[in-house]
Write a protein that holds these residues in place. Structure first.
Motif: not given
Length: 423
Positions: A30-32, A36-37, A90-94
């Motif tokens: 959900t946070r990912t 994205d949004a 940031v979103n691509a980070l674990p």
């Protein structure tokens, strides 16, 4: 401040605390999806964000804001693209949450471990820098934290346009819009009012001039991450490759002089001063830099101004640099210890032993060997983006990314274990 504004600030703090509980319970997917949004919402609003920023820049010019402040305020297409790219980086980070970092069973079978967990609701107090609105929001969201954002009046239009995109992204995935809330009260008293609410806020991170950060530290009941200023040095040691050192000085001072990781003081070993200072002086002057030099450096730097004692502690944030000749490595260390700000320090050297000593003995959040001070940046150091650079050591030192916005809590699992016999 009016009573209505006081109540509004309290509602912002309470709403952020409630949103933080929701975020702590959310899953990584959900946070990912939220980030994205947010990236898509930003791209869809680029024209309106840049138009809002143009209004702020026009007002800043009319108000006589410094060149450094106007540069920090400015968004252009390239900076906007970098802002969106940072969201995706940031979103691509674990995902930083939920992992057990250490776990071990005791002899009696009790299992003990530590888990990464969010901090809660985080307040950001900042000047200019509309990119902070987005960087802070996405770093907090990715790490399961809510944020209360209090930007400056000079960036009001820009911040309002950016928070609209952030909240649109949150709404698109069903997360509370109060997970990133902007405080629309600009009086200085609003800072003290917000930071009374230690029952709601877990941490405050101020970003701006030294005066703002000291004010936050003085009035806050909430723990503060401090970074008063960046007095960053480059020491050109006797064995340095002078061509490389020249590039380090030019990049450190001229690439973006308004940044906190910009070079402010150049220390040059006496053994290479005669060969290096005329070259670096000519190169810096050609780029519009004013040089303020010690008595030993002035004869080697035509048109340099004589430095005053205040210059060694100055964070100029513009095309000005202090220059000092030092008698060797030890004097350079002493000068940095006396005048550095624990932000970023660099050495140009080909002596591996001295490089190791410099990195070991210099107290700064980042210590560079044959690299520009400009690399002390969350994106450059692999964090995707940063929420700030801490020059204190509790609980973070240097650029603060996702991990710095979490804590470790103990996790204990038993099978009816008791510490003492039950009678």
């Amino acid at each position: 401040m009016t009573p209505d504004e006081t109540r509004l600030i309290r509602r912002c703090a309470e709403a952020s605390r409630a949103a933080a509980r929701r975020l702590a319970a959310s899953d990584a997917a959900t946070r990912t999806a939220a980030l994205d949004a947010i990236a898509l919402a930003l791209e869809a609003r680029e024209a309106s964000v840049l138009a809002a920023n143009a209004k702020d820049l026009e007002a800043a010019g009319a108000a006589g804001l410094s060149t450094a402040m106007q540069d920090r305020l400015r968004l252009d297409p390239a900076r906007f693209a970098a802002l969106v790219a940072a969201v995706r980086a940031v979103n691509a980070l674990p995902d930083p949450l939920g992992g057990i970092e250490w776990q071990a069973p005791r002899a009696d079978g009790l299992e003990i471990g530590r888990m990464r967990a969010p901090l809660g609701a985080i307040a950001m107090i900042y000047e200019s820098r509309p990119n902070v609105t987005v960087d802070a929001a996405v770093l907090c969201l990715k790490s399961g934290n809510a944020c209360v954002l209090r930007g400056g009046r000079e960036a009001a239009h820009s911040n309002a346009a950016l928070i609209e995109a952030v909240q649109a992204g949150l709404q698109a995935v069903g997360l509370p819009v109060d997970a990133a809330v902007l405080v629309p009260v600009f009086e200085r008293a609003a800072i003290a009012e917000l930071l009374k609410h230690d029952d709601c806020l877990a941490l405050v991170i101020p970003r701006g001039g030294e005066g703002l950060i000291r004010h936050v530290a003085e009035v806050s009941r909430v723990p503060v991450i401090r970074h008063y200023k960046g007095v960053c040095h480059l020491y050109v040691e006797a064995s340095a490759d002078l061509d490389a050192a020249l590039h380090l000085a030019i990049d450190g001072k001229c690439a973006r002089p308004s940044a906190c990781n910009a070079l402010e003081t150049l220390l040059v070993d006496a053994s290479v001063a005669g060969a290096f200072l005329p070259r670096v002086g000519e190169a810096l002057r050609a780029r519009g830099v004013t040089l303020r030099a010690c008595p030993r450096a002035v004869p080697l730097l035509p048109s340099a101004e004589a430095a005053t004692p205040d210059d060694w502690d100055a964070e100029y944030l513009e095309l000005v640099i202090a220059v000092k000749v030092v008698n060797g490595f030890e004097e350079a260390l002493v000068h940095i210890a006396a005048h550095g700000s624990q932000h970023t320090e660099a050495i140009a050297t080909q002596d591996d032993a001295l490089a190791a000593r410099f990195q070991r003995e210099v107290d700064a959040s980042a210590v560079m060997v044959n690299a520009s001070t400009r690399f002390n940046d969350g994106g450059e150091l692999g964090l995707g983006a940063e929420i700030g650079i801490s020059t204190t050591k509790l609980h973070a030192y240097g650029p603060m990314g996702l991990e710095s916005l979490t804590t470790l809590k103990w996790m204990v699992r038993g099978a009816g274990h008791t510490r003492a016999p039950v009678h």
